[in-house]
Design a protein around this motif. Structure first.
Motif, mmCIF file in Angstrom:
data_model
loop_
_atom_site.group_PDB
_atom_site.id
_atom_site.type_symbol
_atom_site.label_atom_id
_atom_site.label_comp_id
_atom_site.label_asym_id
_atom_site.label_seq_id
_atom_site.Cartn_x
_atom_site.Cartn_y
_atom_site.Cartn_z
ATOM 1 N N ASN A 283 55.668 111.161 119.398
ATOM 2 C CA ASN A 283 55.134 111.623 118.131
ATOM 3 C C ASN A 283 56.260 111.816 117.131
ATOM 4 O O ASN A 283 57.394 112.059 117.477
ATOM 5 N N ALA A 284 55.925 111.703 115.858
ATOM 6 C CA ALA A 284 56.915 111.856 114.803
ATOM 7 C C ALA A 284 56.189 112.216 113.528
ATOM 8 O O ALA A 284 54.963 112.164 113.458
ATOM 9 N N VAL A 285 56.941 112.630 112.505
ATOM 10 C CA VAL A 285 56.327 112.826 111.207
ATOM 11 C C VAL A 285 55.765 111.501 110.723
ATOM 12 O O VAL A 285 56.244 110.430 111.089
ATOM 13 N N HIS B 244 52.202 120.959 107.626
ATOM 14 C CA HIS B 244 52.044 119.711 108.374
ATOM 15 C C HIS B 244 51.099 118.728 107.700
ATOM 16 O O HIS B 244 51.027 117.562 108.100
ATOM 17 N N LYS B 245 50.382 119.178 106.667
ATOM 18 C CA LYS B 245 49.499 118.261 105.944
ATOM 19 C C LYS B 245 50.076 117.810 104.603
ATOM 20 O O LYS B 245 49.461 117.016 103.895
ATOM 21 N N ILE B 246 51.262 118.308 104.247
ATOM 22 C CA ILE B 246 51.911 117.894 103.004
ATOM 23 C C ILE B 246 52.773 116.667 103.295
ATOM 24 O O ILE B 246 53.730 116.727 104.066
ATOM 25 N N THR C 227 70.788 106.176 99.875
ATOM 26 C CA THR C 227 71.373 107.515 100.039
ATOM 27 C C THR C 227 70.361 108.591 99.710
ATOM 28 O O THR C 227 70.228 109.596 100.432
ATOM 29 N N GLU C 228 69.627 108.421 98.617
ATOM 30 C CA GLU C 228 68.640 109.432 98.210
ATOM 31 C C GLU C 228 67.418 109.427 99.125
ATOM 32 O O GLU C 228 66.834 110.486 99.380
ATOM 33 N N LEU C 229 67.024 108.259 99.613
ATOM 34 C CA LEU C 229 65.879 108.215 100.534
ATOM 35 C C LEU C 229 66.208 108.901 101.851
ATOM 36 O O LEU C 229 65.365 109.605 102.426
ATOM 37 N N LYS C 230 67.425 108.717 102.346
ATOM 38 C CA LYS C 230 67.818 109.420 103.574
ATOM 39 C C LYS C 230 67.860 110.922 103.319
ATOM 40 O O LYS C 230 67.430 111.729 104.164
ATOM 41 N N ARG C 231 68.328 111.315 102.145
ATOM 42 C CA ARG C 231 68.367 112.736 101.786
ATOM 43 C C ARG C 231 66.948 113.321 101.754
ATOM 44 O O ARG C 231 66.710 114.436 102.215
ATOM 45 N N LYS C 232 66.015 112.563 101.199
ATOM 46 C CA LYS C 232 64.636 113.042 101.128
ATOM 47 C C LYS C 232 63.997 113.128 102.509
ATOM 48 O O LYS C 232 63.224 114.042 102.794
ATOM 49 N N GLY C 233 64.307 112.153 103.369
ATOM 50 C CA GLY C 233 63.804 112.234 104.732
ATOM 51 C C GLY C 233 64.292 113.496 105.426
ATOM 52 O O GLY C 233 63.525 114.175 106.122
ATOM 53 N N LYS C 234 65.551 113.831 105.224
ATOM 54 C CA LYS C 234 66.109 115.054 105.821
ATOM 55 C C LYS C 234 65.451 116.297 105.223
ATOM 56 O O LYS C 234 65.162 117.268 105.940
ATOM 57 N N PHE C 235 65.196 116.301 103.916
ATOM 58 C CA PHE C 235 64.510 117.423 103.268
ATOM 59 C C PHE C 235 63.126 117.628 103.885
ATOM 60 O O PHE C 235 62.733 118.755 104.210
ATOM 61 N N ILE C 236 62.379 116.552 104.071
ATOM 62 C CA ILE C 236 61.050 116.632 104.671
ATOM 63 C C ILE C 236 61.138 117.170 106.091
ATOM 64 O O ILE C 236 60.351 118.043 106.494
ATOM 65 N N ARG C 237 62.128 116.685 106.837
ATOM 66 C CA ARG C 237 62.318 117.140 108.214
ATOM 67 C C ARG C 237 62.715 118.612 108.253
ATOM 68 O O ARG C 237 62.150 119.407 109.014
ATOM 69 N N ASP C 238 63.655 119.011 107.402
ATOM 70 C CA ASP C 238 64.141 120.386 107.408
ATOM 71 C C ASP C 238 63.076 121.376 106.957
ATOM 72 O O ASP C 238 63.037 122.518 107.433
ATOM 73 N N ARG C 239 62.215 120.954 106.026
ATOM 74 C CA ARG C 239 61.142 121.837 105.555
ATOM 75 C C ARG C 239 59.917 121.790 106.452
ATOM 76 O O ARG C 239 58.926 122.471 106.194
ATOM 77 N N LYS C 240 59.976 120.986 107.502
ATOM 78 C CA LYS C 240 58.882 120.864 108.472
ATOM 79 C C LYS C 240 57.577 120.413 107.807
ATOM 80 O O LYS C 240 56.485 120.889 108.142
#
Length: 434
Positions: free
Chosen positions: A35-37, A312-314, A392-405
């Motif tokens: 499973n993953a986001v 989890h629904k955002i 660079t910005e897309l990877k940053r956004k992926g990390k933001f989504i991951r960090d904010r759960k």
């Protein structure tokens, strides 16, 4: 329990009790196992016709393998609120050559299903875990949602017509059920309930309550159809970044209960409809931003959380395009400057796909600037300014989504990526700690 088996049990229970239930989607299935986001990508009706980007492009550049969901945009509504295809040739009539098709085999005259829908069907055969939705509306296709949602009768008729056309697959002029099985759910892109969007949209104050009622009608009919088909049909929606539109148009807590998940606007915070150059998709507000109210990914996500949306629904939207201005003075690297108007674009003034913007750097005229604190990038050549998301910005956004759960990322639109799929690869790396 697998999503399919779990969902079938939910549908059966709902029908026995007479309830209309939402299908939770805290996690999304990953093609590579486990499973993953979720990673939701929009593929448009006009990708092939206008941009020469067939669905096969998503296989060749590696994007399809990284998606959990694909939204096909857009189906439209007629004035009475019924679902229609705005371009039957693109949707289900155009014959694809072997070189264009996902399967590598040419379409043949007289086959039951052709066009984009057949390509999506082939994509699902290649990636069996991929869930594909039909998206209804969009910016220029939301004129009659208010009519569809107005009364119990109009809501029932609208949903019935959409299920018949897109889920049962009864396409005009095609054999009955020709497109059945292509779509796993419906995505509502009503832009926006109770708030003016595109010029000419029908807007009513009661849209806010009627949107919730429309979702309930969808849930009821989707559950019934799912029980017949022994499968789960999902229901999602695209929701705005503007806080006034959030409050005027949505009973937020109830809306999120009814949706499998929601995709949230994470771009178009600014654009050439304003004279001042600015960021269109920054994670945080850049220092010196002269606008009020401020907009950023962080602000939008927090606004939804404050209104009761479950994390989890955002599903936060990310752009594979840039917004541009021209006629700027050569000051502050072009940021927050007065323009003479939108920068010329290939398809729309002030708008350009990333795959077209990237080569500007190679020419030596444009220079890349980046704000690591705010999380945005832009190009400037002394007079023309483009704000966009690069890898660079897309990877940053992926990390933001991951960090904010949060629940994942949504891409508008897949045809904006390069033949190497570098944006999707970068986003995926951020989402999955690579």
């Amino acid at each position: 329990m697998s999503r399919k088996r779990w969902g079938a049990a939910v549908v059966a229970g709902a029908l026995l009790t007479g309830l209309s239930v939402a299908v939770p989607a805290a996690q999304a299935h990953d093609h590579r196992g486990g499973n993953a986001v979720r990673t939701v990508g929009y593929y448009t009706q006009w990708s092939q016709a206008d941009r020469g980007i067939p669905a096969r492009y998503l296989v060749e550049n590696g994007s399809a393998a990284k998606l959990t969901h694909l939204n096909y945009a857009f189906g439209l509504l007629d004035e009475q609120g019924g679902c229609v295809s705005s371009d039957p040739r693109a949707d289900y009539q155009r014959l694809y050559s072997a070189e264009e098709s996902v399967s590598g085999k040419a379409d043949k005259p007289g086959q039951a299903l052709a066009g984009n829908l057949n390509q999506l069907k082939q994509l699902k055969q290649k990636f069996p875990r991929l869930r594909v939705y039909i998206s209804l509306g969009g910016w220029i296709g939301s004129a009659y949602f208010s009519n569809a949602a107005l009364t119990p009768q109009s809501r029932a008729a609208h949903v019935k017509s959409c299920i018949d056309l897109w889920l049962k697959g009864n396409l005009p002029g095609a054999p009955a059920g020709a497109a059945k099985g292509v779509f796993d759910g419906i995505d509502l892109d009503w832009e926006w309930p109770s708030t003016e969007g595109n010029v000419g949209n029908v807007v009513r104050p009661e849209d806010k309550q009627n949107f919730t009622k429309l979702l309930r009608e969808y849930r009821t009919q989707l559950n019934k159809q799912g029980a017949k088909d022994r499968r789960v049909y999902d229901l999602t929606a695209f929701l705005p970044a503007n806080r006034e539109a959030m409050d005027r148009g949505y009973e937020m807590a109830e809306v999120y209960k009814l949706l499998t998940f929601a995709t949230v606007q994470g771009y178009d915070y600014h654009g050439a409809w304003e004279r001042t150059s600015n960021q269109q998709s920054a994670l945080r507000v850049p220092e010196g931003d002269p606008t009020t109210p401020k907009d950023s990914g962080e602000i939008v996500v927090d606004a939804y959380l404050e209104r009761g949306a479950p994390r989890h629904k955002i599903t936060l939207g990310v752009p594979y395009f840039g917004r541009g201005w021209t006629g700027l003075p050569n000051q502050n690297n072009g940021l927050f400057q007065q323009s003479t108007g939108p920068a010329p674009g290939s398809y729309e003034a002030g708008y350009e796909d990333y795959r077209t913007l990237k080569p500007l750097l190679a020419g030596g005229k444009f220079k890349l600037y980046r704000d690591d604190k705010a999380g945005h990038a832009y190009l400037f050549d002394g007079t023309t300014f483009w704000n966009y998301d690069d890898p660079t910005e897309l990877k940053r956004k992926g990390k933001f989504i991951r960090d904010r759960k949060l629940g994942g990322a949504m891409i508008w639109a897949l045809d904006g990526d390069t033949p190497q799929g570098e944006l999707t690869k970068a986003l995926d790396a951020g989402l999955r700690r690579r």
